[in-house]
Design a protein around this motif. Sequence first.
Motif, PDB file in Angstrom:
ATOM      1  N   ARG A1243       0.843  -1.207   0.102  1.00 24.84           N
ATOM      2  CA  ARG A1243       0.166   0.049   0.038  1.00 24.84           C
ATOM      3  C   ARG A1243       0.795   1.288  -0.026  1.00 24.84           C
ATOM      4  O   ARG A1243       0.386   2.267  -0.400  1.00 24.84           O
ATOM      5  CB  ARG A1243      -0.979   0.218   1.371  1.00 24.84           C
ATOM      6  CG  ARG A1243      -1.910   1.048   1.411  1.00 24.84           C
ATOM      7  CD  ARG A1243      -3.049   0.869   0.323  1.00 24.84           C
ATOM      8  NE  ARG A1243      -4.183   1.570   0.785  1.00 24.84           N
ATOM      9  CZ  ARG A1243      -4.212   2.877   0.235  1.00 24.84           C
ATOM     10  NH1 ARG A1243      -3.461   3.426  -0.568  1.00 24.84           N
ATOM     11  NH2 ARG A1243      -5.316   3.653   0.339  1.00 24.84           N
ATOM     12  N   LEU A1277      -3.030  -9.655  -6.650  1.00 26.77           N
ATOM     13  CA  LEU A1277      -3.883  -8.918  -8.012  1.00 26.77           C
ATOM     14  C   LEU A1277      -5.177  -9.052  -7.504  1.00 26.77           C
ATOM     15  O   LEU A1277      -6.255  -8.100  -7.948  1.00 26.77           O
ATOM     16  CB  LEU A1277      -3.361  -9.429  -9.168  1.00 26.77           C
ATOM     17  CG  LEU A1277      -1.847  -9.126  -9.583  1.00 26.77           C
ATOM     18  CD1 LEU A1277      -1.489  -9.923 -10.478  1.00 26.77           C
ATOM     19  CD2 LEU A1277      -1.634  -7.628  -9.650  1.00 26.77           C
ATOM     20  N   GLY A1280      -7.154  -7.173  -4.360  1.00 25.60           N
ATOM     21  CA  GLY A1280      -6.896  -5.916  -4.458  1.00 25.60           C
ATOM     22  C   GLY A1280      -5.955  -5.330  -3.613  1.00 25.60           C
ATOM     23  O   GLY A1280      -5.664  -4.032  -3.588  1.00 25.60           O
ATOM     24  N   ARG A1283      -2.356  -2.729  -6.447  1.00 21.60           N
ATOM     25  CA  ARG A1283      -3.256  -1.876  -7.483  1.00 21.60           C
ATOM     26  C   ARG A1283      -2.232  -0.930  -8.282  1.00 21.60           C
ATOM     27  O   ARG A1283      -1.274  -0.435  -7.541  1.00 21.60           O
ATOM     28  CB  ARG A1283      -4.036  -1.060  -6.955  1.00 21.60           C
ATOM     29  CG  ARG A1283      -5.135  -1.879  -6.022  1.00 21.60           C
ATOM     30  CD  ARG A1283      -6.517  -1.344  -5.501  1.00 21.60           C
ATOM     31  NE  ARG A1283      -7.410  -1.990  -4.953  1.00 21.60           N
ATOM     32  CZ  ARG A1283      -8.557  -1.546  -4.311  1.00 21.60           C
ATOM     33  NH1 ARG A1283      -9.076  -0.185  -4.254  1.00 21.60           N
ATOM     34  NH2 ARG A1283      -9.533  -2.423  -3.683  1.00 21.60           N
ATOM     35  N   ARG A1285      -2.396   1.986  -8.717  1.00 23.76           N
ATOM     36  CA  ARG A1285      -2.394   3.536  -8.053  1.00 23.76           C
ATOM     37  C   ARG A1285      -1.486   3.525  -6.988  1.00 23.76           C
ATOM     38  O   ARG A1285      -0.956   4.489  -6.758  1.00 23.76           O
ATOM     39  CB  ARG A1285      -3.624   4.205  -8.203  1.00 23.76           C
ATOM     40  CG  ARG A1285      -4.377   3.456  -7.137  1.00 23.76           C
ATOM     41  CD  ARG A1285      -5.748   4.378  -6.973  1.00 23.76           C
ATOM     42  NE  ARG A1285      -6.736   3.750  -6.120  1.00 23.76           N
ATOM     43  CZ  ARG A1285      -7.385   2.696  -6.241  1.00 23.76           C
ATOM     44  NH1 ARG A1285      -7.659   2.277  -7.469  1.00 23.76           N
ATOM     45  NH2 ARG A1285      -8.409   2.292  -5.543  1.00 23.76           N
ATOM     46  N   TRP A1286      -1.464   2.230  -6.403  1.00 28.25           N
ATOM     47  CA  TRP A1286      -0.752   1.990  -4.985  1.00 28.25           C
ATOM     48  C   TRP A1286       0.805   1.713  -5.131  1.00 28.25           C
ATOM     49  O   TRP A1286       1.622   2.310  -4.481  1.00 28.25           O
ATOM     50  CB  TRP A1286      -1.370   1.294  -4.133  1.00 28.25           C
ATOM     51  CG  TRP A1286      -2.760   1.529  -3.568  1.00 28.25           C
ATOM     52  CD1 TRP A1286      -3.399   2.619  -3.668  1.00 28.25           C
ATOM     53  CD2 TRP A1286      -3.834   0.666  -3.209  1.00 28.25           C
ATOM     54  NE1 TRP A1286      -4.594   2.681  -3.248  1.00 28.25           N
ATOM     55  CE2 TRP A1286      -4.643   1.567  -2.701  1.00 28.25           C
ATOM     56  CE3 TRP A1286      -3.677  -0.629  -2.551  1.00 28.25           C
ATOM     57  CZ2 TRP A1286      -6.049   0.918  -2.056  1.00 28.25           C
ATOM     58  CZ3 TRP A1286      -4.794  -1.158  -2.128  1.00 28.25           C
ATOM     59  CH2 TRP A1286      -5.887  -0.406  -1.655  1.00 28.25           C
ATOM     60  N   TYR A1291       2.871  -3.733  -9.570  1.00 30.54           N
ATOM     61  CA  TYR A1291       1.882  -4.171 -10.398  1.00 30.54           C
ATOM     62  C   TYR A1291       2.120  -4.431 -11.764  1.00 30.54           C
ATOM     63  O   TYR A1291       1.571  -5.646 -12.188  1.00 30.54           O
ATOM     64  CB  TYR A1291       0.806  -3.037 -10.300  1.00 30.54           C
ATOM     65  CG  TYR A1291      -0.482  -3.688 -10.925  1.00 30.54           C
ATOM     66  CD1 TYR A1291      -1.708  -4.040 -10.599  1.00 30.54           C
ATOM     67  CD2 TYR A1291      -0.469  -3.067 -12.452  1.00 30.54           C
ATOM     68  CE1 TYR A1291      -2.747  -4.487 -11.017  1.00 30.54           C
ATOM     69  CE2 TYR A1291      -1.729  -3.438 -13.160  1.00 30.54           C
ATOM     70  CZ  TYR A1291      -2.798  -3.904 -12.538  1.00 30.54           C
ATOM     71  OH  TYR A1291      -3.902  -4.288 -13.279  1.00 30.54           O
ATOM     72  N   ASP A1329     -13.100  -8.105 -12.364  1.00 33.71           N
ATOM     73  CA  ASP A1329     -12.692  -6.608 -12.466  1.00 33.71           C
ATOM     74  C   ASP A1329     -12.215  -6.998 -14.168  1.00 33.71           C
ATOM     75  O   ASP A1329     -11.256  -7.663 -14.608  1.00 33.71           O
ATOM     76  CB  ASP A1329     -11.306  -6.742 -11.638  1.00 33.71           C
ATOM     77  CG  ASP A1329     -10.829  -5.292 -11.628  1.00 33.71           C
ATOM     78  OD1 ASP A1329     -11.278  -4.543 -12.775  1.00 33.71           O
ATOM     79  OD2 ASP A1329     -10.129  -5.249 -11.061  1.00 33.71           O
ATOM     80  N   LEU A1332      -8.409  -5.803 -14.807  1.00 30.18           N
ATOM     81  CA  LEU A1332      -7.350  -6.715 -14.403  1.00 30.18           C
ATOM     82  C   LEU A1332      -7.403  -7.923 -15.140  1.00 30.18           C
ATOM     83  O   LEU A1332      -6.286  -8.354 -15.700  1.00 30.18           O
ATOM     84  CB  LEU A1332      -7.568  -7.165 -12.813  1.00 30.18           C
ATOM     85  CG  LEU A1332      -6.685  -8.211 -12.390  1.00 30.18           C
ATOM     86  CD1 LEU A1332      -5.264  -7.796 -12.431  1.00 30.18           C
ATOM     87  CD2 LEU A1332      -6.864  -8.571 -11.001  1.00 30.18           C
TER      88      LEU A1332
END
Length: 1379
Positions: A1243, A1277, A1280, A1283, A1285-1286, A1291, A1329, A1332
């Motif tokens: 995170r 993955l 979640g 991610r 954006r984290w 990723y 998703d 993904l």
Amino acid sequence: MLSRPKPGESEVDLLRFQSQFLAAGATPAVRLVKKGNRRGGDANPEEALLQDHRDVVMLDNLPDLPPALVPAPPKKARPSPGYPLPEDEDPEERLNRHDQHITAVLTKIIERDTSSVAVNLPVPSGVAFPPVFHRSQERQGKSGTSGKRSIFAQEIAARKLSEARVPSVEEVVFNMVPPEDAVTCEAPAPRDQGYQLPGSSHNFQGPSLVTGKGLRGQEAQQEAQTIHEENVARLQAMAPEEILQEQQRLLAQLDPSLVAFLRSHSHTQEQTGKKATEEQKPGGSSVHVNKEEPLMSTSATLALPVTPQKEWLHMDTVEMEKLHWTQDLPPLRRQQTQERMQARFSLQGELLSPDVDLPTHLGLHHHGEEAERAGYSLQELFHLTRSQVSQQRALALHVLAQVISRAQAGEFGERLVGSVLHLLLDAGFLFLLRFSLDDRVDGVIAAAIRALRALLVAPGDEELLDSTFSWYHGALMFPLMPSQEDKEEEDEDEERPAEKAKRKSPEEGSRPAPDLARHDVIKGLLATNLLARLRFVLEVTCPGPAVVLDILAVLIRLARHSLESATRVLECPRLIETIVGEFLPTSWSPMGIGPTPSLHKVPCATAMKLLRVLASAGTNIAARLLSSFDLRSRLCRFIAEAPQELALPPEEAETLSTEALRLWAVASSYGQGGNLYRELYPVLMRALQAVPQELSTHPPQPLSVRRIASLLTLLTQLTLAAGSTHPKPISDSAEASLSATPSLITWTQVSGLQPLVEPCLRQTLKLLPRSEMWSALSPVPTACLLFLSAYYQAWSQQPSLCPEDWLQDMERLSEELLLPLLSQPTLGSLWESLRHCSPLCNPLSCAPAPEAPPSLVSLGCAGGCPPLSLAGSASPFPFLTALLSLCNTLARIHKGLCGQLAVILAAPGLQNYFLQCVAPGAAPHLTPFSAWALHHEYHLQYLALALAQKTAIVQPLPAASAALHHGMALSLLSRLLPGSEYLAHELLLSCVFRLEFLPERTSGGPEAADFSDQLSLGSSREPRCGRGALLAQACRDLPSIRSCYLSHCSPARASLLASQALHRGELQQVPTLLLPVPKEPLLPTDWPFLPLIHLYHQASDTPSGLPPTDTVGTAMRVLQWVLVLESWRPQALWAVPPAARLARLMCVFLVDSDLFRESPIQHLVAALLSQLCQPQVLPSLNLDSPLPGLTSFPDLYANFLDHFEAVSFGDHLFGALVLLPLQRRFSVTLRLALFGEHVGALRSLSLPLTQLPVSLECYTGPPEDNLDLLQLYFRALVTGALRPRWCPVLYAVAVAHVNSFIFSQDPKSSDEVKVARRRMLQKTWLLADEGLRQHLLHYKLPNSTLPEGFELYSQLPPLRQQYLQRLTLTMLQNGVSEI
């Protein structure tokens, strides 16, 4: 009822129970009964009754008791209270029963029972006397199985047989021959089972076990025969099955030991019967026995060199197996294979080839194993040392000594597998020698001492140390003791060496000698009371000269071991008194030319050398030697007379005079022996005046040259003592107060020495172009230069003298002597030869000796030093080191001479030597010899750098020279050994952190760094945080950086003061001339990170978790200095692997939770991280190999992840360091640690793809093959946790590896992998998703410029599309499994 004591009761409770028992008056449960005398009559009264009925012969005239020799008052025995004498017993009978005197035996003679013994009357003879028996006569009727009996016993037995009319041997043999139609009964041969079922083939003619022994007369044989017949009848009546069943029952009931005894007894009888049957087996219908033929004629044919005769003594029964040694040797077998064979040595210790054929008269074939091979193995020599024959013991020890000497000389080389010394020490050879020293035979003692010397004393070591005594600090010596792990606490480093020697650990004192010898041979020997035995041999047995010299050599080796060993030699009772009194007398009979019959009461140079080595161990030992053993008078005796005037052999006189001068020089090194200078001043002046004449002799005598060099060394120490001021005591101990006594020598007493020494120097410098003469006389100019250096140093320390006088004299010396010398071409050749003789440039020259056990340290100079080596005859190191020492002294006192003397630094040979020393390469392995050689080489390097530092203050050095000298200073700082603490401190103060040695700061170095970063990174940074700005700021903060490193890298104060006293010439503060054990260099190879490592440990040890004071400042100074080295001196960090540098940078984030947030720290760490990620450095970043100073990188990384997850708050620099070890080529353990145990850290890993320090391809290729990690990728993955954006970097990495896995079609994959791949692809197809799912199925290539970090297929390739369709069709047919 009284209670019984229970476990846990104390002594008070037991006493209370006793009081209660006595008060109750109860009857004891146990009564103590005293047994009667086992030898008396009371013990067996029935035996006494039997004796009353026997015939007893009484001697009336012989008294029962012997007469008393000394009158004594009569004693009355008081009867015991518990056993009163019975009233009805006769006292006389009681006394007779207890009487044990010889007269009691004579008065109680009991006849034996002869009722059943047959009486044979003597045979009448017709002669007056029986015939005399001669052993040459034939012995009639002799039994073949008579055994080992004397001739007289055999004759008596033969006569008894003839008198009893026993059948002869011929008749017995004839009667035992069975008829032709009869069945012979032979004893069966024993089998492996040890037992055989009885059958018809057994011989039941007589009893086997029951012999009737113990019965009287003929009843014994009759009863035994009756029992035997009953047994035979019962066995014949039983079936074989019943016999087997009964046998098993008996075996189960009887004791196994009894069964074994019965079987062995039966086996013995069967063998005897079989042998007798074979001897008596008929060859036809009858047997003819030839009485004239000896018994040996029936034995096996054996080719003997001689035929034994029957008249020979003890040859009536010939044992042929014992005569094999008289045969000729079998033919020598030629080795056809590469099979290893046992090593055999000649009597001179030479290794004999397995196929060598030597004659037998050389005495090399007296062994049982491999009789055809000449020589003796080590095992056979060991066995021979325990022989009962003293000559054999001495011979074995002599051969072993020769073998050791040749092994240490390297004669065996690769011909032997393994080490001879290792094998001997493991076999207990050390204690075998110690046992042999306790022998009663002088020859064995002499051989044992010779072997002990061969084992302990390397012949070339003492020669090397003697030849280098007059070098720059040549008297300093590392202890010859093994380097063990330091188990002491850090505060014990502050103790003085003398206190360490006195303090002995209790566990070491209680350890047995074999355990001590396994780690340290010298300690093991000292634990066996060796010194007392050697003193006894010297004092009582008065051995020959060779043994005396061997003992003195062994004592010298013991004294070189350590201060503790030298102290034990000194304190051994009467040892030093015996040596001084017997081998250093002040008066003796004149010695003639030839071998000396005895060394007792004759001066011995080796004894003087022993005292010198003892004095080198410590100032207290030197003081005790001078005061307690009257060495002052002996020094005066041997120095006052010239060597040629001593009534000794010429060589012995020269050596004795040299050792006397050296002993005085060692004492003067501590500031002692100054009162002798006033007494011997005329003698020294006369000897100094005679030096030029002695140097003019051709060819020069080596012993005379050494004596002259020792004289100059003595004058050097006396001059330093005259210049020493009143020192401040190091501590409050008695030793420090003793050493703080002022010197007895004044400057006026030594000021007249220079005019006598300088002509000697000029005379020898003229011979510099003549290489042969220069090699022979080089110790003299070396000692002259060192004297002049000490002379000017002492002169400048005289406060009462005018400085103008010594300044003018220095200018004169520089103009007249030094400058012409520096301009000579021959001196340039000496600088050029530095590289060829340097152990640092030639690591193979310091290879360990072929026979170098770790428990027995030696320099390994058995074969001598090559000419082109540091200690060789052509070595330029001693002279150039002395020259640099004089130049440094002049430059330090007279600043105006720095420019003139700087010509030395411009010598091409010196610069080439520095370039080769700075270049990366394999450093010499730290061995005793390499430590000694490097210690002297580092002296030359330091003196050259010190001269460069003094010159740089006056005039700027060329940029190339300054950078070279700075690199040399950095290299030398990381290589200095224990004992050079003062040199390391001075380097930190002067050369390392001086702006004069960083010419890059003024020659565009910062700007070049910024330009290099722009080229490599492809982007420009802000000027304030660029590497150039950081380097410029580091140059401005150089004084603060120096203070930081001085506080963290300085050695212990006690060691620093001791080293400072040695190098500054502060003689009163010198504790010892023994250097510390060279376990490792003073500073580690990663010393630039040392303050940062100290911060990390201090933060870890702080209970409250608060950082220590000035954490930010210390960390910033360290990072600044490391950045300077990475940018301008990268060779200084070549010894630190990039992975180790990364680990040290990670410590910055582990020190404190807020330290990494500081702006200067952020900029410096980012600059250093970019240096580690350079394309030329990144391939050498290996996190899987062991790192110096780090037990496990995965453990450090796990701790780093914990800290990141707790305090990072998404810091990009922190995240870059977390991501760097996650590259695909590193261990999967690091990636599993993040995705398995620290998933929450994903995170916070928000580092953008554009700021990633390395290429994204380093993470995505090659495809991941660890199934557990792939499943963790997929889980992160899908759930979640990962991610874009984290954590955009990971990723993209996870998507790339999962895509490669689900579409992989490797036929070599296991079933488990295939099932996991199919299930993962099914789950991917069914993902809710859509983004993904699109990424996992349509991933194409990594691309850090895109927001996602990778490219996607607009349409799947045909192969992947078909594979996906087959899978979906299968899913629809079989149903969708649960996800």
